[in-house]
Design a protein around this motif. Structure first.
Motif, PDB file in Angstrom:
ATOM      1  N   PRO A  91      -8.345  -3.104   3.018  1.00  0.00           N
ATOM      2  CA  PRO A  91      -8.323  -1.979   3.675  1.00  0.00           C
ATOM      3  C   PRO A  91      -8.909  -0.853   2.286  1.00  0.00           C
ATOM      4  CG  PRO A  91      -6.344  -2.137   3.923  1.00  0.00           C
ATOM      5  CD  PRO A  91      -7.059  -3.707   3.416  1.00  0.00           C
ATOM      6  N   TYR A  92      -8.337  -1.617   0.930  1.00  0.00           N
ATOM      7  CA  TYR A  92      -8.724  -1.046  -0.605  1.00  0.00           C
ATOM      8  C   TYR A  92      -9.886  -1.700  -0.396  1.00  0.00           C
ATOM      9  CZ  TYR A  92      -7.799   0.134  -4.862  1.00  0.00           C
ATOM     10  OH  TYR A  92      -7.503   0.992  -6.052  1.00  0.00           O
ATOM     11  N   ASP A  93     -10.352  -2.728  -0.759  1.00  0.00           N
ATOM     12  CA  ASP A  93     -11.494  -3.131  -0.964  1.00  0.00           C
ATOM     13  C   ASP A  93     -12.783  -4.389  -1.100  1.00  0.00           C
ATOM     14  OD1 ASP A  93     -11.066  -5.737  -0.739  1.00  0.00           O
ATOM     15  OD2 ASP A  93     -11.021  -6.087  -3.131  1.00  0.00           O
ATOM     16  N   ARG A  94     -12.031  -3.341   0.512  1.00  0.00           N
ATOM     17  CA  ARG A  94     -13.407  -4.223   1.327  1.00  0.00           C
ATOM     18  C   ARG A  94     -14.086  -5.219   1.766  1.00  0.00           C
ATOM     19  NH1 ARG A  94     -11.691  -0.722   4.956  1.00  0.00           N
ATOM     20  NH2 ARG A  94     -12.378   1.650   4.647  1.00  0.00           N
ATOM     21  N   LYS A  95     -12.957  -6.619   1.088  1.00  0.00           N
ATOM     22  CA  LYS A  95     -13.432  -8.245   1.197  1.00  0.00           C
ATOM     23  C   LYS A  95     -13.238  -8.620   2.425  1.00  0.00           C
ATOM     24  CE  LYS A  95     -14.232  -8.314  -3.924  1.00  0.00           C
ATOM     25  NZ  LYS A  95     -13.325  -8.874  -5.010  1.00  0.00           N
ATOM     26  N   THR A  96     -13.546  -9.445   2.778  1.00  0.00           N
ATOM     27  CA  THR A  96     -12.965 -10.492   4.037  1.00  0.00           C
ATOM     28  C   THR A  96     -11.386 -10.701   3.741  1.00  0.00           C
ATOM     29  OG1 THR A  96     -15.168 -11.312   4.474  1.00  0.00           O
ATOM     30  CG2 THR A  96     -13.198 -12.710   5.261  1.00  0.00           C
ATOM     31  N   LEU A  97     -10.538 -10.546   5.014  1.00  0.00           N
ATOM     32  CA  LEU A  97      -9.714 -10.784   4.707  1.00  0.00           C
ATOM     33  C   LEU A  97      -8.440 -10.563   6.078  1.00  0.00           C
ATOM     34  CD1 LEU A  97      -6.635 -10.904   2.763  1.00  0.00           C
ATOM     35  CD2 LEU A  97      -6.518  -8.425   3.641  1.00  0.00           C
ATOM     36  N   THR A  98      -7.547 -11.816   6.321  1.00  0.00           N
ATOM     37  CA  THR A  98      -6.548 -12.254   7.777  1.00  0.00           C
ATOM     38  C   THR A  98      -5.386 -12.479   7.041  1.00  0.00           C
ATOM     39  OG1 THR A  98      -7.334 -14.409   6.828  1.00  0.00           O
ATOM     40  CG2 THR A  98      -8.583 -14.073   8.169  1.00  0.00           C
ATOM     41  N   VAL A  99      -4.986 -12.261   8.671  1.00  0.00           N
ATOM     42  CA  VAL A  99      -3.267 -11.952   8.264  1.00  0.00           C
ATOM     43  C   VAL A  99      -2.765 -12.926   7.347  1.00  0.00           C
ATOM     44  CG1 VAL A  99      -1.128 -12.170   9.409  1.00  0.00           C
ATOM     45  CG2 VAL A  99      -3.461 -10.646  10.359  1.00  0.00           C
ATOM     46  N   ASP A 100      -2.924 -14.297   7.635  1.00  0.00           N
ATOM     47  CA  ASP A 100      -2.627 -16.019   6.693  1.00  0.00           C
ATOM     48  C   ASP A 100      -2.856 -15.666   4.826  1.00  0.00           C
ATOM     49  OD1 ASP A 100      -5.397 -16.151   7.520  1.00  0.00           O
ATOM     50  OD2 ASP A 100      -5.297 -18.219   7.119  1.00  0.00           O
ATOM     51  N   LYS A 101      -3.637 -14.668   5.123  1.00  0.00           N
ATOM     52  CA  LYS A 101      -3.941 -14.771   3.465  1.00  0.00           C
ATOM     53  C   LYS A 101      -3.108 -14.203   2.217  1.00  0.00           C
ATOM     54  CE  LYS A 101      -8.001 -17.396   3.679  1.00  0.00           C
ATOM     55  NZ  LYS A 101      -7.517 -18.989   4.016  1.00  0.00           N
ATOM     56  N   LEU A 102      -2.073 -12.852   3.480  1.00  0.00           N
ATOM     57  CA  LEU A 102      -1.137 -12.342   3.056  1.00  0.00           C
ATOM     58  C   LEU A 102      -0.212 -12.979   2.220  1.00  0.00           C
ATOM     59  CD1 LEU A 102      -1.285  -9.205   5.718  1.00  0.00           C
ATOM     60  CD2 LEU A 102      -2.417  -9.446   3.257  1.00  0.00           C
ATOM     61  N   TYR A 103       0.662 -12.688   1.729  1.00  0.00           N
ATOM     62  CA  TYR A 103       1.693 -13.691   1.049  1.00  0.00           C
ATOM     63  C   TYR A 103       3.078 -11.674   0.235  1.00  0.00           C
ATOM     64  CZ  TYR A 103      -0.499 -12.057  -3.685  1.00  0.00           C
ATOM     65  OH  TYR A 103      -1.127 -11.768  -5.039  1.00  0.00           O
ATOM     66  N   PRO A 104       3.922 -12.113   0.169  1.00  0.00           N
ATOM     67  CA  PRO A 104       5.149 -11.692  -0.153  1.00  0.00           C
ATOM     68  C   PRO A 104       4.910 -10.725  -1.493  1.00  0.00           C
ATOM     69  CG  PRO A 104       6.280 -12.921   0.600  1.00  0.00           C
ATOM     70  CD  PRO A 104       4.490 -13.609   0.646  1.00  0.00           C
ATOM     71  N   ALA A 105       5.441  -9.594  -1.302  1.00  0.00           N
ATOM     72  CA  ALA A 105       5.426  -8.443  -2.601  1.00  0.00           C
ATOM     73  C   ALA A 105       5.552  -9.442  -3.673  1.00  0.00           C
ATOM     74  CB  ALA A 105       5.686  -7.095  -2.450  1.00  0.00           C
ATOM     75  N   SER A 106       5.599  -9.176  -5.166  1.00  0.00           N
ATOM     76  CA  SER A 106       5.975  -9.803  -6.194  1.00  0.00           C
ATOM     77  C   SER A 106       7.555  -9.490  -6.138  1.00  0.00           C
ATOM     78  CB  SER A 106       5.507  -9.401  -7.946  1.00  0.00           C
ATOM     79  OG  SER A 106       6.264  -8.153  -7.746  1.00  0.00           O
ATOM     80  N   SER A 107       8.347 -10.573  -6.931  1.00  0.00           N
ATOM     81  CA  SER A 107      10.500 -10.111  -6.934  1.00  0.00           C
ATOM     82  C   SER A 107      10.931  -9.219  -7.331  1.00  0.00           C
ATOM     83  CB  SER A 107      10.773 -11.202  -6.884  1.00  0.00           C
ATOM     84  OG  SER A 107      10.837 -11.941  -8.374  1.00  0.00           O
ATOM     85  N   VAL A 108       9.641  -8.667  -8.566  1.00  0.00           N
ATOM     86  CA  VAL A 108      10.229  -7.564  -9.170  1.00  0.00           C
ATOM     87  C   VAL A 108       9.872  -6.535  -8.448  1.00  0.00           C
ATOM     88  CG1 VAL A 108       9.496  -5.868 -11.316  1.00  0.00           C
ATOM     89  CG2 VAL A 108       9.874  -8.519 -11.670  1.00  0.00           C
ATOM     90  N   LEU A 109       8.946  -5.741  -7.903  1.00  0.00           N
ATOM     91  CA  LEU A 109       8.857  -5.590  -6.346  1.00  0.00           C
ATOM     92  C   LEU A 109       9.579  -5.156  -6.029  1.00  0.00           C
ATOM     93  CD1 LEU A 109       6.864  -2.703  -5.967  1.00  0.00           C
ATOM     94  CD2 LEU A 109       5.629  -4.268  -4.442  1.00  0.00           C
ATOM     95  N   VAL A 110      10.143  -6.242  -4.648  1.00  0.00           N
ATOM     96  CA  VAL A 110      11.225  -6.099  -4.037  1.00  0.00           C
ATOM     97  C   VAL A 110      12.500  -6.255  -4.491  1.00  0.00           C
ATOM     98  CG1 VAL A 110      12.615  -8.139  -2.017  1.00  0.00           C
ATOM     99  CG2 VAL A 110       9.765  -7.943  -2.749  1.00  0.00           C
ATOM    100  N   TYR A 111      12.582  -6.034  -5.557  1.00  0.00           N
ATOM    101  CA  TYR A 111      14.168  -5.984  -6.658  1.00  0.00           C
ATOM    102  C   TYR A 111      14.256  -4.333  -6.815  1.00  0.00           C
ATOM    103  CZ  TYR A 111      17.728  -5.352 -10.455  1.00  0.00           C
ATOM    104  OH  TYR A 111      18.579  -4.712 -10.871  1.00  0.00           O
ATOM    105  N   ASN A 112      12.815  -3.898  -7.138  1.00  0.00           N
ATOM    106  CA  ASN A 112      12.777  -2.460  -7.265  1.00  0.00           C
ATOM    107  C   ASN A 112      13.028  -1.076  -6.418  1.00  0.00           C
ATOM    108  OD1 ASN A 112      12.882  -2.583 -10.429  1.00  0.00           O
ATOM    109  ND2 ASN A 112      10.476  -2.876 -10.351  1.00  0.00           N
ATOM    110  N   LEU A 113      12.461  -1.687  -5.493  1.00  0.00           N
ATOM    111  CA  LEU A 113      12.497  -0.792  -4.190  1.00  0.00           C
ATOM    112  C   LEU A 113      13.519  -1.026  -3.815  1.00  0.00           C
ATOM    113  CD1 LEU A 113       9.313  -2.409  -2.689  1.00  0.00           C
ATOM    114  CD2 LEU A 113       9.609   0.195  -2.398  1.00  0.00           C
ATOM    115  N   GLY A 114      13.954  -2.573  -3.638  1.00  0.00           N
ATOM    116  CA  GLY A 114      15.962  -2.445  -2.478  1.00  0.00           C
ATOM    117  C   GLY A 114      17.056  -1.037  -3.879  1.00  0.00           C
TER     118      GLY A 114
END
Length: 169
Positions: A58-81
């Motif tokens: 949705p951001y850069d319109r490059k080809t993307l599939t669900v299996d190419k996604l990966y979890p956010a960085s541990s730093v972001l997850v920690y800060n969100l938590g």
């Protein structure tokens, strides 16, 4: 589940908000997933739903599939938590502000969670509703009890009278 409403984060500054916001739902990230193409992060549900109908990021319109996604960085997850969030039962009277990482545990035991509330009042044993008033409920119960007591007294008096008449015969 899409993101958390921004209004539930009382300490979130305007400067911090873009760091933690999903650009699809415009709420605070929930289960953040990152795209490999532009390294943007979205709520897992949001990006998954997007990719059910689209084949591009949705951001850069490059080809993307669900299996190419990966979890956010541990730093972001920690800060969100560590962000402080209002309990989801705020409108029911809970005034707890907890860390986002503790939200699930709090929700399970929150006394304002109506799904977890007892169906009857522990004080007066009547049906417990949001507008419950023990005094009013107890007064109604007292009136009903007094009517029943009066009926039972009359019944006992009538039975004693019958017994006395039977004994006299």
């Amino acid at each position: 589940m899409p993101g958390y409403k921004v209004s539930r984060f009382p300490n979130l500054s305007a400067k911090e908000k873009p760091e933690y916001t999903c650009s699809l739902c415009e709420d605070i990230l929930n289960c953040p997933m990152t795209t490999p193409c532009c390294l943007k992060t979205f709520c897992e549900d949001c990006i998954t739903k997007w990719l059910q109908n689209n084949t591009t990021c949705p951001y850069d319109r490059k080809t993307l599939t669900v299996d190419k996604l990966y979890p956010a960085s541990s730093v972001l997850v920690y800060n969100l938590g560590n962000l402080k969030i209002n309990c989801e039962f705020w409108d029911n009277g809970c005034r707890e502000v907890i860390k986002l990482e503790d939200l699930i545990q709090h929700t399970a035991i929150c006394e304002h969670n109506e799904a977890k509330r007892p169906k009857t009042c522990d004080v007066c044993y009547c049906d417990k509703t949001r507008d419950h008033d023990c005094v009013k409920a107890l007064l109604v119960a007292k009136c009903s009890a007094n009517i029943e007591i009066d009926f039972l007294r009359k019944t006992v008096t009538d039975m004693e009278s019958e017994k006395d008449q039977t004994m006299l015969k």
